[in-house]
Design an enzyme around this catalytic site. Structure first.
Site, short mmCIF file in Angstrom:
data_model
loop_
_atom_site.label_atom_id
_atom_site.label_comp_id
_atom_site.label_asym_id
_atom_site.label_seq_id
_atom_site.Cartn_x
_atom_site.Cartn_y
_atom_site.Cartn_z
N ASP A 1 0.85 -1.19 0.00
CA ASP A 1 0.00 0.00 0.00
C ASP A 1 0.88 1.24 0.00
O ASP A 1 1.90 1.30 0.70
CB ASP A 1 -0.91 0.00 1.22
CG ASP A 1 -2.07 -0.98 1.09
OD1 ASP A 1 -2.28 -1.50 -0.02
OD2 ASP A 1 -2.75 -1.24 2.11
N ASP B 1 0.50 4.08 1.28
CA ASP B 1 0.49 4.93 2.48
C ASP B 1 1.25 4.32 3.65
O ASP B 1 1.17 4.81 4.78
CB ASP B 1 -0.94 5.25 2.91
CG ASP B 1 -1.77 4.01 3.19
OD1 ASP B 1 -1.25 2.89 3.03
OD2 ASP B 1 -2.95 4.16 3.58
N TRP C 1 -13.89 -1.01 -0.64
CA TRP C 1 -12.92 -1.26 0.42
C TRP C 1 -13.26 -2.51 1.22
O TRP C 1 -14.41 -2.76 1.56
CB TRP C 1 -12.89 -0.06 1.36
CG TRP C 1 -11.76 -0.11 2.36
CD1 TRP C 1 -10.51 0.41 2.23
CD2 TRP C 1 -11.82 -0.73 3.65
NE1 TRP C 1 -9.76 0.14 3.35
CE2 TRP C 1 -10.53 -0.55 4.25
CE3 TRP C 1 -12.80 -1.42 4.36
CZ2 TRP C 1 -10.23 -1.04 5.50
CZ3 TRP C 1 -12.49 -1.92 5.62
CH2 TRP C 1 -11.21 -1.72 6.18
N GLU D 1 -10.45 -8.18 0.54
CA GLU D 1 -9.56 -8.90 -0.39
C GLU D 1 -8.36 -9.54 0.30
O GLU D 1 -7.90 -10.62 -0.09
CB GLU D 1 -9.09 -7.97 -1.53
CG GLU D 1 -8.12 -6.87 -1.13
CD GLU D 1 -8.81 -5.63 -0.60
OE1 GLU D 1 -8.09 -4.64 -0.35
OE2 GLU D 1 -10.04 -5.65 -0.41
N ASP D 2 -7.84 -8.89 1.35
CA ASP D 2 -6.70 -9.47 2.07
C ASP D 2 -7.13 -10.69 2.89
O ASP D 2 -6.38 -11.67 2.99
CB ASP D 2 -6.07 -8.43 2.99
CG ASP D 2 -5.46 -7.27 2.20
OD1 ASP D 2 -4.80 -7.54 1.19
OD2 ASP D 2 -5.65 -6.11 2.60
N MET E 1 1.88 5.09 8.92
CA MET E 1 0.86 5.26 7.90
C MET E 1 0.62 6.75 7.66
O MET E 1 0.52 7.53 8.62
CB MET E 1 -0.45 4.59 8.33
CG MET E 1 -1.59 4.78 7.34
SD MET E 1 -3.14 3.97 7.86
CE MET E 1 -2.74 2.25 7.55
N HIS F 1 -4.95 10.04 5.97
CA HIS F 1 -5.73 10.52 4.82
C HIS F 1 -7.19 10.12 5.00
O HIS F 1 -7.52 9.23 5.80
CB HIS F 1 -5.19 9.92 3.51
CG HIS F 1 -5.23 8.41 3.48
ND1 HIS F 1 -6.30 7.71 2.99
CD2 HIS F 1 -4.33 7.49 3.90
CE1 HIS F 1 -6.06 6.40 3.08
NE2 HIS F 1 -4.87 6.24 3.64
N ARG G 1 -10.75 8.52 3.47
CA ARG G 1 -11.03 7.43 2.55
C ARG G 1 -11.33 7.98 1.16
O ARG G 1 -12.00 8.99 0.99
CB ARG G 1 -12.23 6.60 3.03
CG ARG G 1 -12.39 5.31 2.22
CD ARG G 1 -13.46 4.40 2.80
NE ARG G 1 -13.24 4.08 4.20
CZ ARG G 1 -12.33 3.24 4.65
NH1 ARG G 1 -11.53 2.63 3.80
NH2 ARG G 1 -12.21 3.00 5.94
#
Length: 349
Positions: free
Chosen positions: A198, A200, A260, A263-264, A290, A293, A295
Protein backbone atom coordinates in the site's frame (compact mmCIF):
# COMPACT_ATOMS: atom_id res chain seq x y z
CA UNK A 1 114.42 30.32 -18.79
CA UNK A 2 111.27 30.55 -16.70
CA UNK A 3 109.64 32.67 -19.41
CA UNK A 4 110.32 29.95 -21.99
CA UNK A 5 108.86 27.21 -19.75
CA UNK A 6 105.72 29.29 -19.04
CA UNK A 7 105.25 30.01 -22.75
CA UNK A 8 105.62 26.34 -23.59
CA UNK A 9 103.04 25.27 -21.01
CA UNK A 10 100.60 27.90 -22.23
CA UNK A 11 100.95 26.75 -25.84
CA UNK A 12 100.55 23.12 -24.74
CA UNK A 13 97.38 23.93 -22.82
CA UNK A 14 95.93 25.81 -25.79
CA UNK A 15 96.75 22.90 -28.11
CA UNK A 16 95.15 20.39 -25.76
CA UNK A 17 91.98 22.45 -25.53
CA UNK A 18 91.72 22.72 -29.32
CA UNK A 19 92.16 18.97 -29.71
CA UNK A 20 89.39 18.33 -27.15
CA UNK A 21 86.99 20.68 -28.97
CA UNK A 22 87.68 18.96 -32.28
CA UNK A 23 87.15 15.58 -30.62
CA UNK A 24 83.80 16.66 -29.19
CA UNK A 25 82.40 17.98 -32.45
CA UNK A 26 83.68 14.99 -34.37
CA UNK A 27 82.07 12.51 -32.01
CA UNK A 28 78.74 14.26 -31.44
CA UNK A 29 76.82 11.47 -33.13
CA UNK A 30 78.82 8.62 -31.69
CA UNK A 31 78.07 6.51 -28.65
CA UNK A 32 81.12 7.89 -26.95
CA UNK A 33 79.65 11.34 -26.52
CA UNK A 34 77.66 10.47 -23.34
CA UNK A 35 77.52 7.20 -21.51
CA UNK A 36 74.10 5.60 -21.93
CA UNK A 37 72.56 2.19 -21.38
CA UNK A 38 70.01 0.78 -23.79
CA UNK A 39 67.60 -2.00 -22.75
CA UNK A 40 69.55 -4.70 -24.60
CA UNK A 41 72.69 -3.90 -22.64
CA UNK A 42 71.11 -4.95 -19.33
CA UNK A 43 72.07 -8.57 -18.83
CA UNK A 44 71.28 -10.77 -15.85
CA UNK A 45 74.60 -12.05 -14.56
CA UNK A 46 76.41 -12.69 -11.36
CA UNK A 47 77.42 -9.08 -10.77
CA UNK A 48 75.82 -6.93 -8.07
CA UNK A 49 73.97 -4.95 -10.73
CA UNK A 50 72.80 -8.14 -12.37
CA UNK A 51 71.46 -9.50 -9.10
CA UNK A 52 69.42 -6.32 -8.58
CA UNK A 53 67.97 -6.59 -12.08
CA UNK A 54 66.98 -10.19 -11.41
CA UNK A 55 64.27 -8.81 -9.09
CA UNK A 56 62.99 -6.35 -11.67
CA UNK A 57 60.26 -7.59 -13.99
CA UNK A 58 59.06 -4.97 -16.46
CA UNK A 59 55.28 -5.04 -16.98
CA UNK A 60 54.29 -5.26 -20.61
CA UNK A 61 51.14 -3.66 -21.99
CA UNK A 62 49.79 -7.05 -23.03
CA UNK A 63 50.18 -8.33 -19.49
CA UNK A 64 48.27 -5.34 -18.10
CA UNK A 65 45.40 -6.06 -20.47
CA UNK A 66 45.38 -9.76 -19.56
CA UNK A 67 45.39 -9.03 -15.84
CA UNK A 68 42.57 -6.50 -16.19
CA UNK A 69 40.52 -8.96 -18.21
CA UNK A 70 41.11 -11.69 -15.67
CA UNK A 71 39.99 -9.42 -12.83
CA UNK A 72 36.88 -8.16 -14.64
CA UNK A 73 35.93 -11.70 -15.66
CA UNK A 74 35.86 -12.89 -12.04
CA UNK A 75 32.27 -13.96 -11.31
CA UNK A 76 30.33 -11.96 -8.73
CA UNK A 77 29.48 -13.64 -5.46
CA UNK A 78 26.06 -13.81 -3.84
CA UNK A 79 25.25 -10.77 -1.72
CA UNK A 80 25.62 -11.42 2.03
CA UNK A 81 22.57 -12.78 3.81
CA UNK A 82 22.64 -9.76 6.11
CA UNK A 83 23.18 -6.61 4.01
CA UNK A 84 26.18 -4.74 5.46
CA UNK A 85 24.86 -1.17 5.09
CA UNK A 86 21.62 -1.37 7.05
CA UNK A 87 21.17 1.36 9.67
CA UNK A 88 18.23 0.06 11.73
CA UNK A 89 15.55 2.47 13.04
CA UNK A 90 14.78 5.38 10.71
CA UNK A 91 13.35 8.84 11.13
CA UNK A 92 10.27 9.00 8.92
CA UNK A 93 8.06 12.10 8.65
CA UNK A 94 5.40 13.21 6.20
CA UNK A 95 5.20 16.92 7.01
CA UNK A 96 7.77 17.84 4.37
CA UNK A 97 6.18 18.62 1.01
CA UNK A 98 7.80 16.46 -1.66
CA UNK A 99 7.27 16.58 -5.41
CA UNK A 100 8.44 13.95 -7.86
CA UNK A 101 11.21 16.07 -9.36
CA UNK A 102 12.77 16.74 -5.95
CA UNK A 103 12.57 13.08 -5.00
CA UNK A 104 14.10 12.09 -8.33
CA UNK A 105 17.02 14.45 -7.78
CA UNK A 106 17.56 13.29 -4.20
CA UNK A 107 17.36 9.50 -4.53
CA UNK A 108 17.30 8.67 -8.24
CA UNK A 109 21.01 8.74 -9.10
CA UNK A 110 21.54 4.98 -8.60
CA UNK A 111 18.30 3.89 -10.27
CA UNK A 112 17.75 2.63 -13.78
CA UNK A 113 14.91 3.45 -16.14
CA UNK A 114 11.58 2.09 -14.95
CA UNK A 115 12.40 2.25 -11.23
CA UNK A 116 14.91 -0.59 -11.46
CA UNK A 117 18.00 -1.34 -9.39
CA UNK A 118 20.43 -4.20 -8.94
CA UNK A 119 23.65 -4.23 -6.87
CA UNK A 120 26.85 -3.83 -8.87
CA UNK A 121 29.27 -5.69 -6.61
CA UNK A 122 27.30 -8.86 -5.81
CA UNK A 123 24.39 -10.97 -7.02
CA UNK A 124 21.12 -10.12 -5.29
CA UNK A 125 19.57 -12.95 -3.33
CA UNK A 126 16.15 -12.25 -4.83
CA UNK A 127 14.54 -10.45 -7.74
CA UNK A 128 11.62 -8.53 -6.29
CA UNK A 129 8.76 -6.70 -8.03
CA UNK A 130 6.99 -4.04 -5.96
CA UNK A 131 3.33 -3.75 -6.91
CA UNK A 132 1.54 -0.59 -5.72
CA UNK A 133 -2.22 -0.32 -6.37
CA UNK A 134 -2.88 3.33 -7.04
CA UNK A 135 -5.33 6.12 -7.78
CA UNK A 136 -5.06 9.83 -6.92
CA UNK A 137 -2.31 9.41 -4.32
CA UNK A 138 0.61 11.35 -5.85
CA UNK A 139 1.61 12.99 -2.56
CA UNK A 140 1.72 9.62 -0.81
CA UNK A 141 3.64 8.07 -3.68
CA UNK A 142 6.34 10.75 -3.44
CA UNK A 143 6.85 9.95 0.25
CA UNK A 144 6.96 6.23 -0.51
CA UNK A 145 9.56 6.64 -3.27
CA UNK A 146 11.66 8.99 -1.15
CA UNK A 147 11.97 6.53 1.71
CA UNK A 148 11.73 3.12 0.07
CA UNK A 149 14.28 3.40 -2.73
CA UNK A 150 17.24 4.05 -0.36
CA UNK A 151 16.05 1.23 1.91
CA UNK A 152 15.75 -1.26 -0.94
CA UNK A 153 19.16 -0.27 -2.31
CA UNK A 154 20.73 -0.89 1.10
CA UNK A 155 18.98 -4.25 1.22
CA UNK A 156 20.83 -5.16 -2.01
CA UNK A 157 17.74 -6.26 -3.91
CA UNK A 158 17.41 -6.68 -7.64
CA UNK A 159 14.07 -4.91 -7.85
CA UNK A 160 11.60 -2.86 -9.85
CA UNK A 161 8.71 -0.62 -8.78
CA UNK A 162 5.37 -0.92 -10.61
CA UNK A 163 2.62 1.59 -9.86
CA UNK A 164 -0.67 0.22 -11.21
CA UNK A 165 -3.05 3.13 -11.66
CA UNK A 166 -6.78 2.49 -12.03
CA UNK A 167 -8.19 4.64 -14.81
CA UNK A 168 -11.39 6.60 -14.34
CA UNK A 169 -13.66 7.20 -11.35
CA UNK A 170 -15.32 3.82 -11.10
CA UNK A 171 -15.36 1.70 -7.95
CA UNK A 172 -11.81 0.93 -6.86
CA UNK A 173 -10.51 -2.65 -7.06
CA UNK A 174 -7.23 -2.94 -5.19
CA UNK A 175 -6.95 -6.71 -5.56
CA UNK A 176 -7.41 -6.69 -9.32
CA UNK A 177 -4.74 -4.01 -9.68
CA UNK A 178 -2.28 -6.25 -7.83
CA UNK A 179 -3.08 -9.19 -10.12
CA UNK A 180 -2.42 -6.92 -13.08
CA UNK A 181 0.88 -5.79 -11.58
CA UNK A 182 1.97 -9.41 -11.12
CA UNK A 183 1.22 -10.28 -14.75
CA UNK A 184 2.75 -7.13 -16.23
CA UNK A 185 5.94 -7.30 -14.13
CA UNK A 186 6.56 -10.87 -15.30
CA UNK A 187 6.31 -9.66 -18.90
CA UNK A 188 9.35 -7.47 -18.24
CA UNK A 189 11.65 -9.54 -16.01
CA UNK A 190 11.96 -12.94 -14.34
CA UNK A 191 10.96 -11.77 -10.87
CA UNK A 192 10.94 -14.39 -8.13
CA UNK A 193 9.23 -12.44 -5.37
CA UNK A 194 6.31 -10.01 -5.35
CA UNK A 195 5.80 -7.32 -2.72
CA UNK A 196 2.23 -6.01 -2.69
CA UNK A 197 2.52 -2.67 -0.93
CA UNK A 198 0.00 0.00 0.00
CA UNK A 199 1.29 3.44 -0.94
CA UNK A 200 0.49 4.93 2.48
CA UNK A 201 2.74 2.59 4.50
CA UNK A 202 6.45 3.34 5.02
CA UNK A 203 8.78 1.15 7.13
CA UNK A 204 10.69 2.78 9.95
CA UNK A 205 13.42 0.11 10.22
CA UNK A 206 15.45 -1.06 7.22
CA UNK A 207 16.23 -4.40 8.88
CA UNK A 208 12.73 -5.47 7.87
CA UNK A 209 13.90 -7.24 4.71
CA UNK A 210 11.73 -7.27 1.60
CA UNK A 211 12.43 -10.89 0.74
CA UNK A 212 10.16 -13.83 0.13
CA UNK A 213 10.47 -16.92 2.29
CA UNK A 214 9.22 -20.50 2.30
CA UNK A 215 5.86 -19.16 3.45
CA UNK A 216 3.84 -16.13 2.28
CA UNK A 217 5.15 -13.26 4.37
CA UNK A 218 3.34 -10.41 6.09
CA UNK A 219 5.69 -7.46 6.69
CA UNK A 220 3.48 -4.66 8.06
CA UNK A 221 3.15 -6.26 11.48
CA UNK A 222 3.23 -3.16 13.70
CA UNK A 223 1.60 0.02 12.34
CA UNK A 224 1.47 3.28 14.27
CA UNK A 225 -2.28 3.60 13.56
CA UNK A 226 -2.80 0.45 15.67
CA UNK A 227 -0.26 1.46 18.35
CA UNK A 228 2.31 -0.88 16.77
CA UNK A 229 0.23 -3.95 17.68
CA UNK A 230 -0.81 -6.61 15.17
CA UNK A 231 -4.43 -5.88 14.36
CA UNK A 232 -5.43 -9.54 13.97
CA UNK A 233 -3.73 -12.97 13.96
CA UNK A 234 -5.03 -13.48 10.43
CA UNK A 235 -4.06 -10.01 9.14
CA UNK A 236 -2.35 -10.14 5.76
CA UNK A 237 -2.89 -6.66 4.34
CA UNK A 238 -0.76 -3.54 4.03
CA UNK A 239 2.54 -5.02 2.88
CA UNK A 240 2.64 -8.71 1.92
CA UNK A 241 5.14 -10.81 -0.01
CA UNK A 242 4.58 -13.98 -1.99
CA UNK A 243 6.94 -15.85 -4.27
CA UNK A 244 5.91 -16.41 -7.85
CA UNK A 245 5.10 -20.04 -7.09
CA UNK A 246 3.06 -19.18 -3.99
CA UNK A 247 1.01 -16.56 -5.82
CA UNK A 248 0.28 -18.93 -8.70
CA UNK A 249 -0.65 -21.66 -6.22
CA UNK A 250 -3.46 -19.53 -4.73
CA UNK A 251 -4.55 -18.23 -8.18
CA UNK A 252 -3.66 -14.69 -7.10
CA UNK A 253 -6.21 -12.34 -5.57
CA UNK A 254 -9.91 -12.51 -6.28
CA UNK A 255 -10.92 -10.01 -8.98
CA UNK A 256 -14.39 -9.39 -7.57
CA UNK A 257 -13.76 -7.38 -4.39
CA UNK A 258 -15.03 -3.95 -5.44
CA UNK A 259 -14.70 -1.12 -2.93
CA UNK A 260 -12.92 -1.26 0.42
CA UNK A 261 -12.30 -4.38 2.46
CA UNK A 262 -12.15 -8.15 2.30
CA UNK A 263 -9.56 -8.90 -0.39
CA UNK A 264 -6.70 -9.47 2.07
CA UNK A 265 -8.84 -11.79 4.22
CA UNK A 266 -9.78 -13.70 1.08
CA UNK A 267 -6.09 -14.04 0.16
CA UNK A 268 -5.35 -15.35 3.65
CA UNK A 269 -8.10 -17.96 3.17
CA UNK A 270 -6.57 -18.97 -0.16
CA UNK A 271 -3.18 -19.46 1.46
CA UNK A 272 -4.66 -21.72 4.15
CA UNK A 273 -6.76 -23.66 1.62
CA UNK A 274 -3.61 -24.43 -0.37
CA UNK A 275 -1.93 -25.87 2.71
CA UNK A 276 0.38 -22.94 3.46
CA UNK A 277 0.83 -20.69 6.47
CA UNK A 278 2.06 -17.13 6.77
CA UNK A 279 5.26 -15.90 8.41
CA UNK A 280 6.09 -12.54 9.97
CA UNK A 281 9.27 -10.76 11.06
CA UNK A 282 9.73 -9.67 14.64
CA UNK A 283 7.38 -6.81 15.52
CA UNK A 284 10.29 -4.81 16.93
CA UNK A 285 11.65 -4.28 13.41
CA UNK A 286 8.45 -4.74 11.34
CA UNK A 287 7.19 -1.25 12.21
CA UNK A 288 5.43 1.10 9.79
CA UNK A 289 4.10 4.63 9.73
CA UNK A 290 0.86 5.26 7.90
CA UNK A 291 0.22 8.50 6.03
CA UNK A 292 -3.00 9.94 7.38
CA UNK A 293 -5.73 10.52 4.82
CA UNK A 294 -9.46 10.43 4.21
CA UNK A 295 -11.03 7.43 2.55
CA UNK A 296 -10.93 7.75 -1.23
CA UNK A 297 -13.99 8.58 -3.25
CA UNK A 298 -15.47 5.44 -4.83
CA UNK A 299 -13.57 3.24 -2.38
CA UNK A 300 -16.20 3.09 0.33
CA UNK A 301 -16.72 0.03 2.50
CA UNK A 302 -18.61 -2.60 0.52
CA UNK A 303 -20.82 -4.78 2.79
CA UNK A 304 -20.97 -7.48 0.11
CA UNK A 305 -17.24 -8.12 0.55
CA UNK A 306 -17.72 -9.50 4.07
CA UNK A 307 -20.05 -12.13 2.58
CA UNK A 308 -17.65 -12.96 -0.22
CA UNK A 309 -14.85 -13.71 2.26
CA UNK A 310 -16.94 -16.68 3.44
CA UNK A 311 -17.03 -18.10 -0.10
CA UNK A 312 -13.31 -18.36 -0.85
CA UNK A 313 -13.41 -22.14 -1.10
CA UNK A 314 -16.02 -21.94 -3.86
CA UNK A 315 -14.23 -19.26 -5.86
CA UNK A 316 -10.50 -19.95 -5.56
CA UNK A 317 -10.25 -22.09 -8.71
CA UNK A 318 -12.29 -19.81 -10.98
CA UNK A 319 -11.74 -16.28 -9.68
CA UNK A 320 -8.21 -14.93 -9.84
CA UNK A 321 -5.28 -14.87 -12.25
CA UNK A 322 -7.02 -17.31 -14.57
CA UNK A 323 -10.04 -15.00 -14.94
CA UNK A 324 -8.21 -11.68 -15.07
CA UNK A 325 -9.30 -9.21 -17.74
CA UNK A 326 -8.20 -5.62 -18.21
CA UNK A 327 -6.96 -3.14 -20.79
CA UNK A 328 -3.64 -1.33 -20.60
CA UNK A 329 -4.21 2.36 -21.35
CA UNK A 330 -0.72 3.80 -20.91
CA UNK A 331 2.75 2.92 -19.63
CA UNK A 332 5.21 5.57 -18.46
CA UNK A 333 8.73 4.65 -17.40
CA UNK A 334 10.48 7.09 -15.13
CA UNK A 335 13.72 6.52 -13.26
CA UNK A 336 11.58 6.25 -10.11
CA UNK A 337 9.00 3.70 -11.32
CA UNK A 338 7.03 2.08 -14.11
CA UNK A 339 3.62 3.76 -14.02
CA UNK A 340 0.86 1.75 -15.73
CA UNK A 341 -2.67 3.07 -16.21
CA UNK A 342 -5.23 0.31 -16.72
CA UNK A 343 -8.94 -0.08 -17.29
CA UNK A 344 -10.30 -2.70 -14.87
CA UNK A 345 -13.87 -2.61 -16.28
CA UNK A 346 -15.15 -1.12 -13.03
CA UNK A 347 -18.84 -0.65 -12.37
CA UNK A 348 -20.00 2.96 -12.03
CA UNK A 349 -19.28 4.60 -8.68
Amino acid sequence: MQKKIFSFLALFALFTMMCFIVFIFHGKDSDLMLPSMSQHMVKRNGTFFGKIMDHVRPTRPSEVSQNTTATSAKPLELCPDTPPNLVGPLLVEFETKRNLEDVRNQVGSLLQHGGRFKPANCIARQKVAFIIPFRNRSEHLNHWLYYLHPILIRQQLDYGVYVINQEGDGVFNRAKLMNIGFVEALHEYDYECFAFADVDLVPIDDRNLYRCSDHPRHLSVAIDKFNYILSSPTAFGGVSLLSKEQFLKVNGFSNTFWGWGGEDDDLYNRIVLRGMSISRPDSQIAKYKMIKHQRDVHNEVNPKNAVKVQETQNDIDTDGLNSLNYTTIDIQRDVMYTFMTVDVQAPAG
